[in-house]
Design a protein around this motif. Structure first.
Motif, PDB file in Angstrom:
ATOM      1  N   UNK A 159      54.270  40.900  26.582  1.00  0.00           N
ATOM      2  CA  UNK A 159      54.257  39.442  26.730  1.00  0.00           C
ATOM      3  C   UNK A 159      53.041  39.036  27.542  1.00  0.00           C
ATOM      4  N   UNK A 160      52.780  37.746  27.574  1.00  0.00           N
ATOM      5  CA  UNK A 160      51.729  37.207  28.422  1.00  0.00           C
ATOM      6  C   UNK A 160      52.325  36.723  29.742  1.00  0.00           C
ATOM      7  N   UNK A 161      51.473  36.454  30.707  1.00  0.00           N
ATOM      8  CA  UNK A 161      51.933  35.958  32.006  1.00  0.00           C
ATOM      9  C   UNK A 161      52.393  34.515  31.896  1.00  0.00           C
ATOM     10  N   UNK A 162      53.219  34.111  32.841  1.00  0.00           N
ATOM     11  CA  UNK A 162      53.542  32.702  33.009  1.00  0.00           C
ATOM     12  C   UNK A 162      52.631  32.133  34.090  1.00  0.00           C
ATOM     13  N   UNK A 163      52.378  30.824  34.082  1.00  0.00           N
ATOM     14  CA  UNK A 163      51.572  30.234  35.154  1.00  0.00           C
ATOM     15  C   UNK A 163      52.142  30.492  36.540  1.00  0.00           C
ATOM     16  N   UNK A 164      53.471  30.518  36.671  1.00  0.00           N
ATOM     17  CA  UNK A 164      54.096  30.797  37.966  1.00  0.00           C
ATOM     18  C   UNK A 164      53.676  32.162  38.496  1.00  0.00           C
ATOM     19  N   UNK A 165      53.621  33.149  37.618  1.00  0.00           N
ATOM     20  CA  UNK A 165      53.289  34.504  38.056  1.00  0.00           C
ATOM     21  C   UNK A 165      51.863  34.582  38.590  1.00  0.00           C
ATOM     22  N   UNK A 166      50.970  33.818  38.013  1.00  0.00           N
ATOM     23  CA  UNK A 166      49.589  33.788  38.516  1.00  0.00           C
ATOM     24  C   UNK A 166      49.504  32.942  39.777  1.00  0.00           C
ATOM     25  N   UNK A 167      50.161  31.792  39.767  1.00  0.00           N
ATOM     26  CA  UNK A 167      50.084  30.871  40.911  1.00  0.00           C
ATOM     27  C   UNK A 167      50.588  31.518  42.188  1.00  0.00           C
ATOM     28  N   UNK A 168      51.626  32.352  42.096  1.00  0.00           N
ATOM     29  CA  UNK A 168      52.138  33.001  43.308  1.00  0.00           C
ATOM     30  C   UNK A 168      51.061  33.855  43.972  1.00  0.00           C
ATOM     31  N   UNK A 169      50.274  34.553  43.152  1.00  0.00           N
ATOM     32  CA  UNK A 169      49.191  35.352  43.703  1.00  0.00           C
ATOM     33  C   UNK A 169      48.100  34.488  44.317  1.00  0.00           C
ATOM     34  N   UNK A 170      47.763  33.402  43.634  1.00  0.00           N
ATOM     35  CA  UNK A 170      46.745  32.478  44.145  1.00  0.00           C
ATOM     36  C   UNK A 170      47.167  31.922  45.495  1.00  0.00           C
ATOM     37  N   UNK A 171      48.409  31.447  45.574  1.00  0.00           N
ATOM     38  CA  UNK A 171      48.895  30.832  46.811  1.00  0.00           C
ATOM     39  C   UNK A 171      48.965  31.846  47.937  1.00  0.00           C
ATOM     40  N   UNK A 172      49.360  33.074  47.637  1.00  0.00           N
ATOM     41  CA  UNK A 172      49.425  34.083  48.693  1.00  0.00           C
ATOM     42  C   UNK A 172      48.050  34.355  49.293  1.00  0.00           C
ATOM     43  N   UNK A 173      47.053  34.627  48.446  1.00  0.00           N
ATOM     44  CA  UNK A 173      45.735  34.957  49.017  1.00  0.00           C
ATOM     45  C   UNK A 173      45.100  33.743  49.690  1.00  0.00           C
ATOM     46  N   UNK A 174      45.491  32.538  49.263  1.00  0.00           N
ATOM     47  CA  UNK A 174      44.957  31.327  49.891  1.00  0.00           C
ATOM     48  C   UNK A 174      45.631  31.010  51.212  1.00  0.00           C
ATOM     49  N   UNK A 175      46.797  31.588  51.452  1.00  0.00           N
ATOM     50  CA  UNK A 175      47.618  31.208  52.597  1.00  0.00           C
ATOM     51  C   UNK A 175      47.266  31.976  53.860  1.00  0.00           C
ATOM     52  N   UNK A 176      47.626  31.430  55.020  1.00  0.00           N
ATOM     53  CA  UNK A 176      47.432  32.159  56.274  1.00  0.00           C
ATOM     54  C   UNK A 176      48.232  33.455  56.355  1.00  0.00           C
ATOM     55  N   UNK A 177      49.259  33.609  55.515  1.00  0.00           N
ATOM     56  CA  UNK A 177      49.995  34.873  55.496  1.00  0.00           C
ATOM     57  C   UNK A 177      49.111  36.027  55.047  1.00  0.00           C
ATOM     58  N   UNK A 178      48.006  35.703  54.387  1.00  0.00           N
ATOM     59  CA  UNK A 178      47.049  36.708  53.927  1.00  0.00           C
ATOM     60  C   UNK A 178      45.758  36.622  54.735  1.00  0.00           C
ATOM     61  N   UNK A 179      45.920  36.482  56.040  1.00  0.00           N
ATOM     62  CA  UNK A 179      44.806  36.109  56.918  1.00  0.00           C
ATOM     63  C   UNK A 179      43.685  37.139  57.021  1.00  0.00           C
ATOM     64  N   UNK A 180      43.933  38.400  56.655  1.00  0.00           N
ATOM     65  CA  UNK A 180      42.866  39.402  56.727  1.00  0.00           C
ATOM     66  C   UNK A 180      42.361  39.786  55.343  1.00  0.00           C
TER      67      UNK A 180
ATOM     68  N   UNK B 184      39.955  38.966  52.480  1.00  0.00           N
ATOM     69  CA  UNK B 184      38.758  38.208  52.127  1.00  0.00           C
ATOM     70  C   UNK B 184      37.808  39.125  51.363  1.00  0.00           C
ATOM     71  N   UNK B 185      37.169  38.583  50.337  1.00  0.00           N
ATOM     72  CA  UNK B 185      36.286  39.385  49.509  1.00  0.00           C
ATOM     73  C   UNK B 185      37.042  40.202  48.476  1.00  0.00           C
ATOM     74  N   UNK B 186      38.289  39.809  48.197  1.00  0.00           N
ATOM     75  CA  UNK B 186      39.130  40.554  47.261  1.00  0.00           C
ATOM     76  C   UNK B 186      39.206  39.847  45.915  1.00  0.00           C
ATOM     77  N   UNK B 187      39.235  40.619  44.841  1.00  0.00           N
ATOM     78  CA  UNK B 187      39.520  40.099  43.506  1.00  0.00           C
ATOM     79  C   UNK B 187      40.895  40.607  43.107  1.00  0.00           C
ATOM     80  N   UNK B 188      41.885  39.737  43.147  1.00  0.00           N
ATOM     81  CA  UNK B 188      43.259  40.108  42.822  1.00  0.00           C
ATOM     82  C   UNK B 188      43.472  39.995  41.317  1.00  0.00           C
ATOM     83  N   UNK B 189      43.659  41.113  40.661  1.00  0.00           N
ATOM     84  CA  UNK B 189      43.894  41.152  39.218  1.00  0.00           C
ATOM     85  C   UNK B 189      45.396  41.054  38.966  1.00  0.00           C
ATOM     86  N   UNK B 190      45.811  40.040  38.188  1.00  0.00           N
ATOM     87  CA  UNK B 190      47.221  39.862  37.836  1.00  0.00           C
ATOM     88  C   UNK B 190      47.278  39.826  36.312  1.00  0.00           C
TER      89      UNK B 190
END
Length: 248
Positions: free
Chosen positions: A209-230, A232-238
């Motif tokens: 199957x293909x991804x849903x937008x939710x599955x991608x958005x969760x990764x985007x929001x995590x790396x953008x959030x302060x919970x992922x504060x360290x 930087x310079x990462x390419x997260x492949x989902x």
């Protein structure tokens, strides 16, 4: 997990559909303020009414319009902490028009977005930049050469930002989605307009199957959030194991 997003202010380009819309919804659910832009009045009006976000109709390839939206958003939200560049021209043909569209929309909209938001990011204690790339920037596939080249360039650009801005506490990352299916998206269009290509692409996904937008958005929001504060310079492949190259 508390993503520590409450009260933060986020910009999302292409925030009316698909991945961008789900990013906006997730940020709002976490207590963030959000400003979106998109090209269609009805879509922007619908999302602003539904989510209670700030929104504007913007062609992101238009430098003045994009910069005005960033400035207006900063005033409306009293600052900017998070920038998410999500718009693509989806120019997959093999001609000069695709190179021009990819440069002006995929590449330069991100550069201008970051530059315009920088005064507010520099003043933020939780500043982050997240650019949506693609697995097409990671390996050669059936998309046109311009699309993959500019998606790869976004990863390189974000890596450079991460290194340059680290002393200021500003993080920069990319997220590279695989095939992502949603109503009104490119894959729904291909499914009805070119079913043979759709079947070929679907068969390449090991999960079937293909991804849903939710599955991608969760990764985007995590790396953008302060919970992922360290991070930087990462390419997260989902991509559900779609790509076969080893990312070293």
């Amino acid at each position: 997990m508390d993503l520590k997003l409450r009260g933060l202010k986020a910009l999302i380009t292409g925030g009316s559909k698909g991945i961008g819309y789900r990013c906006a919804a997730a940020l709002v659910a976490e207590g963030a303020q959000v400003s979106i832009c998109a090209r269609t009045v009805a879509d922007v009006d619908a999302v602003t009414a539904e989510l209670g976000v700030y929104g504007a109709v913007v062609d992101v390839s238009n430098k003045d319009a994009l910069e005005s939206w960033v400035a207006d958003s900063a005033v409306a939200m009293s600052g900017i902490d998070i920038v998410i560049g999500n718009v693509s021209a989806l120019a997959v043909s093999d001609d000069e028009a695709a190179w021009e569209a990819g440069f002006n929309t995929d590449m330069m909209h991100c550069v201008r977005l970051v530059n315009a938001a920088m005064p507010w990011l520099e003043a933020s204690d939780a500043a982050s930049i997240t650019l949506v790339s693609s697995v097409s920037g990671r390996e050669i596939d059936f998309t046109g050469p311009a699309y993959g080249a500019f998606k790869a360039a976004l990863v390189h650009y974000a890596q450079g930002l991460a290194y340059k801005l680290a002393p200021q506490g500003i993080r920069a990352n990319t997220v590279s989605p695989g095939n992502t299916y949603f109503k009104g998206g490119i894959w729904e269009s291909i499914e009805t307009g070119n079913p043979e290509l759709f079947a070929t692409a679907l068969a390449m996904n090991p999960m079937g199957r293909m991804a849903t937008p939710d599955e991608i958005a969760r990764g985007v929001i995590f790396v953008a959030s302060p919970a992922s504060s360290f991070t930087s310079g990462t390419n997260l492949v989902i991509d559900g194991a779609l790509t076969k190259g080893v990312q070293l």
